[in-house]
Design an enzyme around this catalytic site. Structure first.
Site, PDB file in Angstrom:
ATOM      1  N   ASP A   1      15.950 -39.762  82.915  1.00 19.11           N
ATOM      2  CA  ASP A   1      16.004 -40.934  83.785  1.00 19.11           C
ATOM      3  C   ASP A   1      17.435 -41.419  83.959  1.00 19.11           C
ATOM      4  OD1 ASP A   1      15.050 -43.014  85.338  1.00 19.11           O
ATOM      5  OD2 ASP A   1      13.581 -43.692  83.870  1.00 19.11           O
TER       6      ASP A   1
ATOM      7  N   ASP B   1       8.731 -45.144  91.728  1.00 19.76           N
ATOM      8  CA  ASP B   1       8.006 -45.965  90.757  1.00 19.76           C
ATOM      9  C   ASP B   1       6.758 -46.580  91.368  1.00 19.76           C
ATOM     10  OD1 ASP B   1       9.480 -45.471  88.533  1.00 19.76           O
ATOM     11  OD2 ASP B   1      10.770 -47.236  88.720  1.00 19.76           O
TER      12      ASP B   1
HETATM   13  C1  GLA Z   1      12.329 -45.909  85.423  1.00 17.49           C
HETATM   14  C2  GLA Z   1      11.337 -44.801  85.695  1.00 17.49           C
HETATM   15  C3  GLA Z   1       9.985 -45.200  85.180  1.00 17.49           C
HETATM   16  C4  GLA Z   1      10.075 -45.473  83.706  1.00 17.49           C
HETATM   17  C5  GLA Z   1      11.110 -46.539  83.440  1.00 17.49           C
HETATM   18  C6  GLA Z   1      11.370 -46.705  81.952  1.00 17.49           C
HETATM   19  O1  GLA Z   1      12.068 -47.023  86.191  1.00 17.49           O
HETATM   20  O2  GLA Z   1      11.293 -44.513  87.061  1.00 17.49           O
HETATM   21  O3  GLA Z   1       9.043 -44.191  85.440  1.00 17.49           O
HETATM   22  O4  GLA Z   1      10.395 -44.289  83.031  1.00 17.49           O
HETATM   23  O5  GLA Z   1      12.352 -46.223  84.045  1.00 17.49           O
HETATM   24  O6  GLA Z   1      12.312 -47.661  81.687  1.00 17.49           O
END
Ligand code: GLA
Length: 728
Positions: free
Chosen positions: A477, A547
């Site tokens: 990420d 997301d």
């Molecule tokens: C990002 C990712 C999510 C999750 C969060 C965790 O937003 O896109 O899927 O992993 O971080 O903090």
């Protein structure tokens, strides 16, 4: 032979299956652009270079330099010597001025495709691709520039990249270096781009090209949610099946620019490259700079063919992972199930239920390390939090494995929390401008990846965890964009290198990761889909798309993403309801059908959903296994678009040999008093007979493609249907 040099005419002819690209040399040695479009049966001609046209009338001086340069179609225009349109290359010499003029010196045609130092790049076997290198020189600066074209004949793709070398004795500064340029006459072009935001990445935008410059760009240090390194110029009548489309996509994950400029004579210049703001690379004597690759495709059969060209190209020539066509496990991720509030018992409870439903992998998301119970601490401290994982990580992985499930883990290796042991020890490892209060975003800073020891540290943290237990999957990420562009490692003359060095650092870490753990399934991610670009696809076969997992929002996001990227690259999960981002309720079945278009998984607390929903999971897992090979390899057709025109959304994936096709139909909003609707299938064999799985219905390919399949009208919003046609 995909590339020929027509010596008498001084023309380079690049042919793909359906396209031709012509480059011509003028008597002075300018490298001109002659033509890009439908495949020519014969050879290109010189008259197309249009060398004798006066810009203003009356004028007698046809070849006065500025008049000439300001109209002439260039392959790679340079700044400061008379072409006032956008330049691709600005180089500042020791005298402080930035003029540069490239004249052709030599060329080389070879089989295959060289890799690009430190950068992701397409590849191909000698029989699949040929490469042309055109060497040019600026004699005043002693600058040598190689314009490189690789021709992937089967996919109708030409990739371009540029390498700049300082062959002289001056210290030069490279202030701008784009990767591709396409000069054409305007044909009432419309510009297509993919803008967005967090949770609504990559919507398709299309509008008429106006006079002047229209651009999309990122200055955020990554390709970003907000804009996308893609641009297409299309003729006004363009649909999925008809119209002329010129498209560029950038194999790069940092700041970019994609721009179309409609200039005074009705000519258009389309460029793509690293965004020049805050970029300045030192080219000391003997130094060179390699600019990233740009992918070009042309289609005279509309957007659909453009899409399939990109899909075939990325699958065949960019994605290296063994999971490209390999079986990918159906996973369950705990992020939306628990956020930071979990421990091993909770994870094991999810795994147990998931296993019962046929799910194959548990992914432990953010919150397992340091003292991270919220998003305000511990990035950089990659040690297991044993208050949460009470018997340690290896034991948790072992228990999950013993249930018959694989284990995956989340990292955010490029970041550092102000509240972390790492920051207390190495505050100078964060990207910051000296003397300025650093900007926090999601309560974190970004690591300075121009500093080799930081790259080593961040990489080693990931590798150590992966060595500690049999971990099959990593979600990598990156949850904030870059600002305060300053490095305490680089000297003051090199600060303009930081943003590009950062991207090179990311690439270096990911290259090390896939080499050291070749069987690892890597999924890239950036606050959802902010780094969904071809650069990252070189390292990971799938990228978290957004997301927002709401099935209806995903229709738009996945339509925009699949305009360029193969379906199986889009991380797509069945989420919880009401959806955590938009609060919408959609049927569980629809969530499954929409996620099936990507790399399939779950993102919900399986221990808390209703019995009725839980009972649907085994069927969905089976559906994923049944269709995954088709989704990974098939041809994608967009049959209807809810976001553009219709109350419903519909797409199809057809096996390349026409032996089967899967159609997904989503009725977004029901309409009163509606009859059945026709959808027209593609990619089938006209004379073949197809049965519709699960029914007694039989159709010919011709019927399905010409007359259409009738989707019955039913009541109810957000309902979806799958139709699987199999050749008898
Ligand atoms: C990002 C990712 C999510 C999750 C969060 C965790 O937003 O896109 O899927 O992993 O971080 O903090």
């Amino acid at each position: 032979m995909a590339i020929r040099y027509l010596e008498e005419k001084k023309i380079f002819q690049l042919d793909t299956k359906r396209t031709t690209y012509l480059i011509g040399l003028t008597p002075e040695g300018y490298v001109g652009h002659i033509y890009y479009g439908g495949r020519l049966k014969g050879e290109g001609s010189n008259y197309l270079l249009r060398m004798g046209e006066a810009p203003y009338t009356p004028s007698v001086n046809l070849r006065e330099k500025s008049s000439f340069l300001d109209f002439f179609s260039m392959e790679y225009p340079t700044g400061g010597v008379g072409d006032y349109r956008e330049s691709c290359l600005n180089v500042r010499g020791e005298a402080g001025s930035i003029g540069c003029e490239l004249l052709f010196t030599s060329y080389q045609i070879r089989k295959g495709k060289p890799s690009l130092e430190g950068l992701p790049a397409s590849f191909g076997r000698d029989e699949e691709v040929e490469t042309l290198e055109l060497w040019c020189e600026d004699q005043v600066l002693n600058l040598r520039v190689a314009l490189s074209y690789s021709v992937f004949a089967d996919c109708d793709v030409i990739t371009r990249n540029v390498r700049v070398e300082n062959a002289g004795s001056e210290h030069l500064k490279l202030e701008k270096v784009y990767s591709a340029c396409l000069d054409m006459d305007n044909r009432d072009f419309e510009m297509m781009t993919l803008p967005g935001s967090w949770a609504r990445e990559r919507s398709i935008q299309r509008g008429k090209l106006r006079f002047g410059k229209q651009l999309v760009s990122s200055t955020r240090g990554e390709s970003s949610h907000q804009e996308h390194p893609f641009m297409a110029l299309v003729t006004p009548e363009t649909t999925q099946e008809s119209g002329k489309v010129y498209a560029m996509n950038f194999v790069y994950s940092g700041n970019f620019i994609a721009q179309a400029e409609l200039a005074q004579f009705g000519n258009v210049r389309m460029v793509m490259g690293i965004y020049p703001e805050n970029f300045c690379w030192n080219l000391k004597p003997g130094d060179h700079f390699q600019a990233p690759e740009c992918v070009l495709t042309y289609s005279d059969q509309g957007l659909g063919l453009m899409t399939r060209n990109f899909h075939d190209f990325y699958r065949g020539h960019l994605i290296r992972s063994p999971f490209l066509y390999g079986k990918r496990p159906v996973l369950i991720n705990n992020w939306e199930a628990t956020y930071f509030d979990f421990d091993s018992d909770k994870l094991l409870a999810i795994a147990r239920e998931a296993k019962k439903a046929g799910i194959e992998m548990l992914v432990m998301d953010d919150g397992w390390f340091g003292k991270r119970n919220f998003d305000d601490s511990s990035l950089g401290d990659w040690t297991v939090n044993e208050e949460k994982l009470t018997s340690g990580l290896p034991d948790l992985v072992k228990k999950v494995n013993e249930m018959g499930m694989e284990f995956g883990i989340w990292f955010e290796p490029e970041m550092i929390s102000p509240d972390s042991e790492l920051y207390r020890k190495h505050p100078d490892w964060a990207i910051q401008i000296q003397g300025r209060r650093p900007t926090q975003c999601r309560a974190q800073y970004v690591l300075d990846l121009s500093r080799p020891e930081v790259v080593d540290y961040a990489y080693q943290c990931v590798a150590d965890i992966l060595h500690s237990a049999p971990i099959a999957y990593v979600k990598w990420d990156m949850n904030r964009q870059l600002c305060d562009i300053g490095s305490s490692y680089l000297d003051k003359d090199s600060q303009g290198e930081l943003l590009h060095r950062y991207v090179l650092g990311v690439y270096e870490m990911q290259e090390r990761l896939i080499r050291e753990f070749p069987r690892l399934l890597l999924e890239n991610c950036s606050g959802g889909g902010a780094r969904f670009d071809p650069g990252m696809l070189y390292y990971s076969p799938q990228i978290w798309c957004s997301d927002d997992v709401d099935a209806i929002e995903r229709l738009r996001i996945q339509e925009g993403t699949a305009l360029i990227y193969p379906l199986a690259t889009m991380g797509a999960h069945v989420g919880d309801c009401p959806n955590h981002v938009v609060g919408r309720n959609t049927p569980f079945e629809t969530r499954g059908h929409v996620a099936l278009a990507g790399s399939f998984g779950y993102e919900l607390d399986i221990t808390r959903i209703s019995q009725e929903e839980r009972e649907q999971i085994p069927g969905q897992v089976e559906m994923c296994h049944q269709y995954q090979p088709l989704m990974q390899k098939g041809d994608y057709y967009r049959l209807a678009s809810w976001t553009m025109e219709k109350p419903y959304d519909c797409w199809e994936v057809a096996e390349k040999d026409g032996s089967q096709a899967l159609v997904t139909f989503v009725q977004v909003l029901a309409q009163p008093n509606m009859h059945s609707r026709f959808i027209y299938l593609k990619g089938l064999l006209e004379d073949a007979v197809y049965s519709l799985e699960g029914t007694e219905e039989v159709y010919t390919g011709e019927e399905l493609m010409k007359c259409g399949y009738l989707v019955p009208s039913e009541k109810g919003d957000f309902r979806s249907y799958l139709y699987h046609f199999i050749k008898r």
